[in-house]
Design a protein around this motif. Structure first.
Motif, PDB file in Angstrom:
ATOM      1  N   GLY A 198       0.842  -1.186   0.000  1.00 13.98           N
ATOM      2  CA  GLY A 198       0.000   0.000   0.000  1.00 13.98           C
ATOM      3  C   GLY A 198       0.874   1.231   0.000  1.00 13.98           C
ATOM      4  O   GLY A 198       2.001   1.210   0.511  1.00 13.98           O
ATOM      5  N   VAL A 199       0.384   2.321  -0.581  1.00 18.91           N
ATOM      6  CA  VAL A 199       1.156   3.556  -0.670  1.00 18.91           C
ATOM      7  C   VAL A 199       0.277   4.727  -0.236  1.00 18.91           C
ATOM      8  O   VAL A 199      -0.803   4.939  -0.790  1.00 18.91           O
ATOM      9  N   VAL A 200       0.761   5.468   0.774  1.00 18.37           N
ATOM     10  CA  VAL A 200       0.058   6.656   1.268  1.00 18.37           C
ATOM     11  C   VAL A 200       1.022   7.830   1.238  1.00 18.37           C
ATOM     12  O   VAL A 200       2.169   7.718   1.685  1.00 18.37           O
ATOM     13  N   ALA A 201       0.558   8.949   0.700  1.00 21.43           N
ATOM     14  CA  ALA A 201       1.334  10.187   0.709  1.00 21.43           C
ATOM     15  C   ALA A 201       0.666  11.166   1.664  1.00 21.43           C
ATOM     16  O   ALA A 201      -0.568  11.263   1.705  1.00 21.43           O
ATOM     17  N   LEU A 202       1.474  11.880   2.432  1.00 17.33           N
ATOM     18  CA  LEU A 202       0.971  12.850   3.403  1.00 17.33           C
ATOM     19  C   LEU A 202       1.389  14.249   2.985  1.00 17.33           C
ATOM     20  O   LEU A 202       2.562  14.492   2.708  1.00 17.33           O
ATOM     21  N   ASP A 203       0.437  15.166   2.932  1.00 19.27           N
ATOM     22  CA  ASP A 203       0.775  16.538   2.540  1.00 19.27           C
ATOM     23  C   ASP A 203      -0.281  17.483   3.099  1.00 19.27           C
ATOM     24  O   ASP A 203      -1.480  17.264   2.920  1.00 19.27           O
ATOM     25  N   GLY A 204       0.173  18.540   3.771  1.00 21.40           N
ATOM     26  CA  GLY A 204      -0.759  19.522   4.332  1.00 21.40           C
ATOM     27  C   GLY A 204      -1.268  20.504   3.306  1.00 21.40           C
ATOM     28  O   GLY A 204      -2.364  21.053   3.458  1.00 21.40           O
ATOM     29  N   THR A 205      -0.489  20.749   2.256  1.00 21.16           N
ATOM     30  CA  THR A 205      -0.873  21.695   1.206  1.00 21.16           C
ATOM     31  C   THR A 205      -0.409  21.139  -0.140  1.00 21.16           C
ATOM     32  O   THR A 205       0.522  21.661  -0.755  1.00 21.16           O
ATOM     33  N   PRO A 206      -1.036  20.084  -0.623  1.00 20.72           N
ATOM     34  CA  PRO A 206      -0.508  19.388  -1.806  1.00 20.72           C
ATOM     35  C   PRO A 206      -0.780  20.105  -3.124  1.00 20.72           C
ATOM     36  O   PRO A 206      -1.788  20.789  -3.283  1.00 20.72           O
ATOM     37  N   THR A 207       0.156  19.926  -4.053  1.00 16.54           N
ATOM     38  CA  THR A 207      -0.062  20.252  -5.457  1.00 16.54           C
ATOM     39  C   THR A 207      -0.311  18.926  -6.154  1.00 16.54           C
ATOM     40  O   THR A 207       0.632  18.176  -6.442  1.00 16.54           O
ATOM     41  N   VAL A 208      -1.563  18.614  -6.402  1.00 13.64           N
ATOM     42  CA  VAL A 208      -1.953  17.263  -6.820  1.00 13.64           C
ATOM     43  C   VAL A 208      -1.289  16.824  -8.122  1.00 13.64           C
ATOM     44  O   VAL A 208      -0.820  15.679  -8.214  1.00 13.64           O
ATOM     45  N   PRO A 209      -1.198  17.675  -9.169  1.00 14.32           N
ATOM     46  CA  PRO A 209      -0.554  17.202 -10.405  1.00 14.32           C
ATOM     47  C   PRO A 209       0.891  16.757 -10.200  1.00 14.32           C
ATOM     48  O   PRO A 209       1.358  15.837 -10.876  1.00 14.32           O
ATOM     49  N   LYS A 210       1.615  17.385  -9.285  1.00 17.04           N
ATOM     50  CA  LYS A 210       2.997  16.967  -9.022  1.00 17.04           C
ATOM     51  C   LYS A 210       3.019  15.591  -8.366  1.00 17.04           C
ATOM     52  O   LYS A 210       3.860  14.744  -8.695  1.00 17.04           O
ATOM     53  N   TRP A 211       2.092  15.344  -7.445  1.00 19.12           N
ATOM     54  CA  TRP A 211       1.997  14.025  -6.823  1.00 19.12           C
ATOM     55  C   TRP A 211       1.612  12.969  -7.866  1.00 19.12           C
ATOM     56  O   TRP A 211       2.090  11.830  -7.815  1.00 19.12           O
ATOM     57  N   GLU A 212       0.747  13.320  -8.811  1.00 17.76           N
ATOM     58  CA  GLU A 212       0.358  12.361  -9.853  1.00 17.76           C
ATOM     59  C   GLU A 212       1.540  11.993 -10.740  1.00 17.76           C
ATOM     60  O   GLU A 212       1.670  10.839 -11.175  1.00 17.76           O
ATOM     61  N   LEU A 213       2.422  12.957 -11.003  1.00 19.90           N
ATOM     62  CA  LEU A 213       3.618  12.651 -11.785  1.00 19.90           C
ATOM     63  C   LEU A 213       4.511  11.666 -11.044  1.00 19.90           C
ATOM     64  O   LEU A 213       5.196  10.850 -11.665  1.00 19.90           O
ATOM     65  N   LEU A 214       4.493  11.724  -9.724  1.00 21.21           N
ATOM     66  CA  LEU A 214       5.340  10.847  -8.927  1.00 21.21           C
ATOM     67  C   LEU A 214       4.709   9.479  -8.696  1.00 21.21           C
ATOM     68  O   LEU A 214       5.376   8.447  -8.809  1.00 21.21           O
ATOM     69  N   LEU A 215       3.413   9.456  -8.371  1.00 19.59           N
ATOM     70  CA  LEU A 215       2.762   8.220  -7.943  1.00 19.59           C
ATOM     71  C   LEU A 215       1.806   7.640  -8.974  1.00 19.59           C
ATOM     72  O   LEU A 215       1.251   6.561  -8.759  1.00 19.59           O
ATOM     73  N   GLY A 216       1.592   8.330 -10.082  1.00 19.94           N
ATOM     74  CA  GLY A 216       0.757   7.787 -11.144  1.00 19.94           C
ATOM     75  C   GLY A 216      -0.618   8.423 -11.219  1.00 19.94           C
ATOM     76  O   GLY A 216      -1.134   8.990 -10.254  1.00 19.94           O
ATOM     77  N   SER A 217      -1.221   8.287 -12.380  1.00 18.15           N
ATOM     78  CA  SER A 217      -2.515   8.930 -12.627  1.00 18.15           C
ATOM     79  C   SER A 217      -3.659   8.289 -11.856  1.00 18.15           C
ATOM     80  O   SER A 217      -4.736   8.869 -11.738  1.00 18.15           O
ATOM     81  N   GLU A 218      -3.430   7.083 -11.306  1.00 17.18           N
ATOM     82  CA  GLU A 218      -4.483   6.427 -10.527  1.00 17.18           C
ATOM     83  C   GLU A 218      -4.517   6.926  -9.091  1.00 17.18           C
ATOM     84  O   GLU A 218      -5.335   6.463  -8.275  1.00 17.18           O
ATOM     85  N   LEU A 219      -3.672   7.887  -8.754  1.00 17.66           N
ATOM     86  CA  LEU A 219      -3.621   8.444  -7.403  1.00 17.66           C
ATOM     87  C   LEU A 219      -4.984   8.982  -6.982  1.00 17.66           C
ATOM     88  O   LEU A 219      -5.649   9.698  -7.728  1.00 17.66           O
ATOM     89  N   GLU A 220      -5.393   8.632  -5.764  1.00 25.38           N
ATOM     90  CA  GLU A 220      -6.632   9.169  -5.183  1.00 25.38           C
ATOM     91  C   GLU A 220      -6.277  10.284  -4.209  1.00 25.38           C
ATOM     92  O   GLU A 220      -5.494  10.099  -3.279  1.00 25.38           O
ATOM     93  N   HIS A 221      -6.865  11.451  -4.419  1.00 24.01           N
ATOM     94  CA  HIS A 221      -6.633  12.615  -3.558  1.00 24.01           C
ATOM     95  C   HIS A 221      -7.750  12.682  -2.522  1.00 24.01           C
ATOM     96  O   HIS A 221      -8.904  12.933  -2.862  1.00 24.01           O
ATOM     97  N   GLN A 222      -7.405  12.460  -1.258  1.00 24.95           N
ATOM     98  CA  GLN A 222      -8.390  12.447  -0.179  1.00 24.95           C
ATOM     99  C   GLN A 222      -8.239  13.708   0.665  1.00 24.95           C
ATOM    100  O   GLN A 222      -7.331  13.840   1.477  1.00 24.95           O
ATOM    101  N   GLN A 223      -9.133  14.685   0.454  1.00 25.74           N
ATOM    102  CA  GLN A 223      -9.129  15.918   1.243  1.00 25.74           C
ATOM    103  C   GLN A 223      -9.947  15.693   2.509  1.00 25.74           C
ATOM    104  O   GLN A 223     -11.151  15.468   2.447  1.00 25.74           O
TER     105      GLN A 223
END
Length: 613
Positions: A316-341
């Motif tokens: 499993g992979v979880v990313a933690l960010d208080g003020t995320p820039t989602v497109p940058k995270w998608e470039l790192l973890l893939g387009s299937e990334l789920e953004h949970q606000q």
């Protein structure tokens, strides 16, 4: 593209949101994230317990966890949480920190030589294994037993450790990932993105082409000028597919030639330049055959290569960010990334103002972007006026947060006499340095330059360029990814700075001298009026102090040897000081008699009128 969800699981209304309930919802999001079959980005504001939450999850489930982050102080904090939860843990070894040769224990020359080869793409292990060929002798750290870095690698290779704690780049090591749950704590801004200056690219490509007689290019300039002519591009692609489809690293070329001026990624550089797609905004984009992404600016020929770690073996992979820039995270973890606000924007407003008891006082309607290198746009005089006024108003000195360049300028002007500490935007994420500080001021917003925004958009295969005539609030790069990067660089960084203060739920006040704040943040007061004194005003003030009289006339000021302005200008300056409550004027006599009212309170640089004053 990934998906974005807002947590609506709580039945509590916004008015009953507490620090505890916000943290409970963050913990629920973490638990759900680890159960997902795809990477999940937990978007939770600072002080909601993101980092401690993943340790609690590991303790409750007994699942093996690997945490990747950037700050050594956070490594120690993670270790402390593990001990409280009775979890075993190991710090993953660091070449720069743990190798006695690389960290300078055996002298600065050894340190520089080691880091030079490391910068050329050799791994820490490769440098140790090839030491005799590189240096004609063994490394000093190996003379009396095995190097601490290598021995620590063996210790942390054990698979039965509950929690592994290390740097983002440890994610490249398969056994740190496979069969474990993975956490990325905050976004790894440059750790998976390698920057190659034009000189390094030229040397590496020239060396590679000189050793490969099949590719249809003789040197870098030939490659640049002729890559699209004839069938050269097709031939290059075919040859790489046949003989080097994975663009394998080439440590052998460096070791055999003892040449740290070339690079192990030379094959990837050749492929990136040869197969580039023109984005028609002075940027080129290449999807490398091994899955990496490369972009190159034709303005300065700098090449950037994004190399996300392989996470297929993770449970499993979880990313933690208080003020995320989602497109940058998608470039790192893939387009299937789920953004949970975790909190809605309305709940965020309540969380900041009521749960954390942060009073945010915006002091300007201007964004005040400060350029990264040359500091364009910085108004130090205005900033000092505001800092001194805040100190006087609050009866204590604030902490100053601004850009790195602005911080250096303020320190040169003696700001240390008016603040208790200073920090810059780039050193804030994950920091608890000011958690007990009750007064802060944030000045200016970061802007790393248009190429920074364009580069991240290019990595997504998008062509972005500043729309002519847009600036400040209207600034637009004509692309959604680029505009998200702009927001992350500007508004999110300011918010990160604001939320460094008073994180224990005790009241803190933060003055924000930029309009680059998310709209949902509650402003506690109306904007103040900030006046910086002109040279003429300062001359008038010097004359008043020099006269040492209880009363004076306009003519007394005009005739003073230090004043070189007209009587009308002197009268305007005196009227302004009277309007601000510093002077009194007896207009029952002729000529008018002026006298001090709050003369000792007049600031040297200017004056601030806060809301309600």
């Amino acid at each position: 593209m990934g998906t974005t969800k807002q947590d609506k699981s709580s039945s509590a209304s916004i008015s009953t949101l507490t620090l505890e309930s916000a943290r409970e919802r963050c913990q629920e999001a973490i638990d759900d994230g680890f159960r997902a079959d795809h990477p999940v980005l937990i978007d939770a504001l600072p002080a909601m317990g993101k980092s401690s939450g993943v340790i609690r999850w590991a303790a409750e489930t007994g699942n093996p966890l690997t945490i990747f982050g950037a700050r050594y102080d956070m490594y120690d904090q993670y270790a402390e949480w593990c001990e409280k939860q009775n979890l075993s843990y190991n710090h993953l070894p660091s070449f720069h920190r743990d190798c006695e040769t690389a960290n300078g224990t055996h002298g600065d020359k050894w340190r520089k030589d080691m880091r030079q080869y490391y910068g050329a793409g050799l791994t820490g292990t490769e440098i140790h294994e090839e030491a005799f060929d590189l240096f004609s002798k063994e490394l000093p750290c190996q003379e009396n037993g095995e190097c601490t870095y290598l021995s620590n690698r063996q210790i942390t290779n054990k698979s039965d450790v509950d929690v592994l704690i290390g740097h983002y780049k440890h994610a490249y090591v398969p056994h740190r990932v496979e069969g474990r749950y993975i956490v990325f704590d905050e976004f790894p801004e440059n750790d998976f993105l390698e920057k190659f200056e034009v000189g390094a690219v030229t040397r590496a490509i020239n060396n590679y082409l000189s050793r490969d007689d099949m590719l249809p290019f003789e040197h870098f300039e030939d490659l640049l000028e002729n890559r699209y002519t004839g069938r050269r591009q097709l031939a290059t692609k075919t040859l790489f597919e046949l003989y080097n489809p994975t663009l394998s690293r080439d440590p052998k070329g460096i070791v055999e030639g003892r040449n740290a001026r070339i690079h192990t990624e030379a094959a990837a550089m050749v492929y990136a330049v040869a197969m580039a797609e023109d984005l028609r905004n002075e940027w080129e984009y290449t999807r490398l055959s091994d899955g990496r992404t490369a972009v190159r600016s034709s303005r300065d020929s700098i090449l950037y290569m994004l190399n996300p770690p392989a996470l297929d073996g993770a449970k499993g992979v979880v990313a933690l960010d208080g003020t995320p820039t989602v497109p940058k995270w998608e470039l790192l973890l893939g387009s299937e990334l789920e953004h949970q606000q975790v909190l809605t924007d309305r709940e965020r407003r309540t969380y900041v103002s009521e749960c954390l008891k942060l009073r945010v006082i915006q002091t300007t309607n201007h964004f005040k972007p400060y350029a990264a290198r040359h500091g364009k746009g910085i108004n130090e005089r205005e900033g000092l006026v505001l800092i001194k006024a805040i100190k006087q108003r609050e009866k204590q000195s604030p902490v100053l947060i601004t850009t790195k360049t602005a911080r250096e300028r303020y320190e040169q002007l003696g700001v240390a006499n008016f603040v208790t500490d200073t920090e810059h935007y780039g050193n804030l994420k994950g920091s608890n340095k000011f958690k007990d500080t009750s007064l802060g001021i944030v000045i200016g917003s970061a802007h790393y330059g248009d190429p920074y925004v364009e580069m991240w958009a290019a990595l997504a295969g998008k062509s972005a360029k500043r729309v002519e005539g847009t600036r400040g609030k209207t600034l637009d790069y004509g692309d959604s990814v680029a505009n998200d990067v702009l927001y992350g660089m500007r508004e999110n960084e300011v918010l990160q700075a604001v939320m460094r203060f008073g994180r224990d739920g005790k009241q803190a006040t933060v003055y924000v001298h930029t309009a680059a704040l998310p709209e949902w943040v509650e402003r506690a007061e109306n904007l103040p009026a900030i006046h910086t004194w002109s040279k003429g005003m300062n001359k008038v003030l010097d004359a008043i102090r020099d006269l040492r009289q209880d009363t004076w006339t306009v003519e007394d000021i005009v005739e003073h040897e230090g004043v070189q302005v007209t009587d009308r200008q002197v009268r305007n300056h005196l009227n302004m000081l009277r309007d601000h409550g510093y002077l009194k004027c007896d207009d029952s006599v002729r000529p008018y008699l002026w006298s001090g009212k709050r003369l000792t309170e007049i600031g040297k640089e200017g004056h601030v009128i806060f809301d309600g004053e």
